[in-house]
Design a protein around this motif. Structure first.
Motif, PDB file in Angstrom:
ATOM      1  N   UNK A  70       0.842  -1.185   0.000  1.00 23.12           N
ATOM      2  CA  UNK A  70       0.000   0.000   0.000  1.00 23.12           C
ATOM      3  C   UNK A  70       0.885   1.246   0.000  1.00 23.12           C
ATOM      4  N   UNK A  71       0.700   2.068  -1.023  1.00 19.42           N
ATOM      5  CA  UNK A  71       1.418   3.340  -1.122  1.00 19.42           C
ATOM      6  C   UNK A  71       0.469   4.493  -0.872  1.00 19.42           C
ATOM      7  N   UNK A  72       0.986   5.676  -0.954  1.00 21.00           N
ATOM      8  CA  UNK A  72       0.172   6.865  -0.699  1.00 21.00           C
ATOM      9  C   UNK A  72      -0.939   7.018  -1.732  1.00 21.00           C
ATOM     10  N   UNK A  73      -0.616   6.756  -3.009  1.00 21.13           N
ATOM     11  CA  UNK A  73      -1.583   7.004  -4.070  1.00 21.13           C
ATOM     12  C   UNK A  73      -2.059   5.754  -4.809  1.00 21.13           C
ATOM     13  N   UNK A  74      -1.430   4.611  -4.537  1.00 20.27           N
ATOM     14  CA  UNK A  74      -1.822   3.394  -5.240  1.00 20.27           C
ATOM     15  C   UNK A  74      -1.378   2.173  -4.434  1.00 20.27           C
ATOM     16  N   UNK A  75      -1.712   1.010  -4.955  1.00 23.00           N
ATOM     17  CA  UNK A  75      -1.251  -0.216  -4.313  1.00 23.00           C
ATOM     18  C   UNK A  75      -0.884  -1.242  -5.380  1.00 23.00           C
ATOM     19  N   UNK A  76      -0.246  -2.295  -4.938  1.00 21.00           N
ATOM     20  CA  UNK A  76       0.168  -3.372  -5.832  1.00 21.00           C
ATOM     21  C   UNK A  76      -0.215  -4.683  -5.177  1.00 21.00           C
ATOM     22  N   UNK A  77      -1.092  -5.436  -5.852  1.00 23.21           N
ATOM     23  CA  UNK A  77      -1.502  -6.746  -5.348  1.00 23.21           C
ATOM     24  C   UNK A  77      -0.641  -7.816  -6.001  1.00 23.21           C
ATOM     25  N   UNK A  78      -0.190  -8.762  -5.195  1.00 22.13           N
ATOM     26  CA  UNK A  78       0.646  -9.858  -5.673  1.00 22.13           C
ATOM     27  C   UNK A  78       0.127 -11.188  -5.168  1.00 22.13           C
ATOM     28  N   UNK A  79       0.418 -12.219  -5.941  1.00 24.15           N
ATOM     29  CA  UNK A  79       0.194 -13.596  -5.509  1.00 24.15           C
ATOM     30  C   UNK A  79       1.545 -14.288  -5.614  1.00 24.15           C
ATOM     31  N   UNK A  80       2.000 -14.874  -4.507  1.00 21.29           N
ATOM     32  CA  UNK A  80       3.282 -15.563  -4.507  1.00 21.29           C
ATOM     33  C   UNK A  80       3.121 -16.955  -3.932  1.00 21.29           C
ATOM     34  N   UNK A  81       3.932 -17.861  -4.440  1.00 21.04           N
ATOM     35  CA  UNK A  81       3.976 -19.236  -3.951  1.00 21.04           C
ATOM     36  C   UNK A  81       5.309 -19.431  -3.248  1.00 21.04           C
ATOM     37  N   UNK A  82       5.267 -19.920  -2.012  1.00 18.04           N
ATOM     38  CA  UNK A  82       6.448 -20.123  -1.181  1.00 18.04           C
ATOM     39  C   UNK A  82       6.678 -21.606  -0.964  1.00 18.04           C
TER      40      UNK A  82
END
Length: 97
Positions: A70-82
């Motif tokens: 989460x940033x000030x003006x936008x966000x980035x959604x990710x899906x990761x496999x561990x």
């Protein structure tokens, strides 16, 4: 015993927010590290100040996390496999959502 998959993700995301790329890259398999450019660029544009885990699922021996930076003006959604490799959890797949 080492960190759980979730604890590793939390450390990883905190390192990404702090700009600690050595820690971030250490959590990636070589194959993922070689192709992480687009995700890294998107993350840099967000300039995150926090993160939120949205979903966690166990698939066989692996864990799949959906989360967002989460940033000030936008966000980035990710899906990761561990995947547990030796005694450390590593990202073996990553995709923006």
């Amino acid at each position: 015993m080492g960190l759980t998959a979730r604890e590793t993700l939390e450390r990883h995301a905190s390192a990404a927010i702090a700009g600690d790329m050595d820690t971030v890259l250490a959590d990636l398999t070589p194959e993922i590290a070689a192709n992480i450019g687009p995700v890294a660029e998107a993350l840099a544009k967000v300039n995150p100040t926090s993160f939120e885990i949205m979903d966690e699922a166990k698939e066989g021996a692996n864990y799949v996390f959906t989360y967002r930076y989460i940033g000030k003006d936008s966000d980035l959604k990710l899906k990761t496999v561990w995947e547990l490799q030796g005694d450390a959890w590593k990202i073996v797949a990553a995709e923006p959502l």
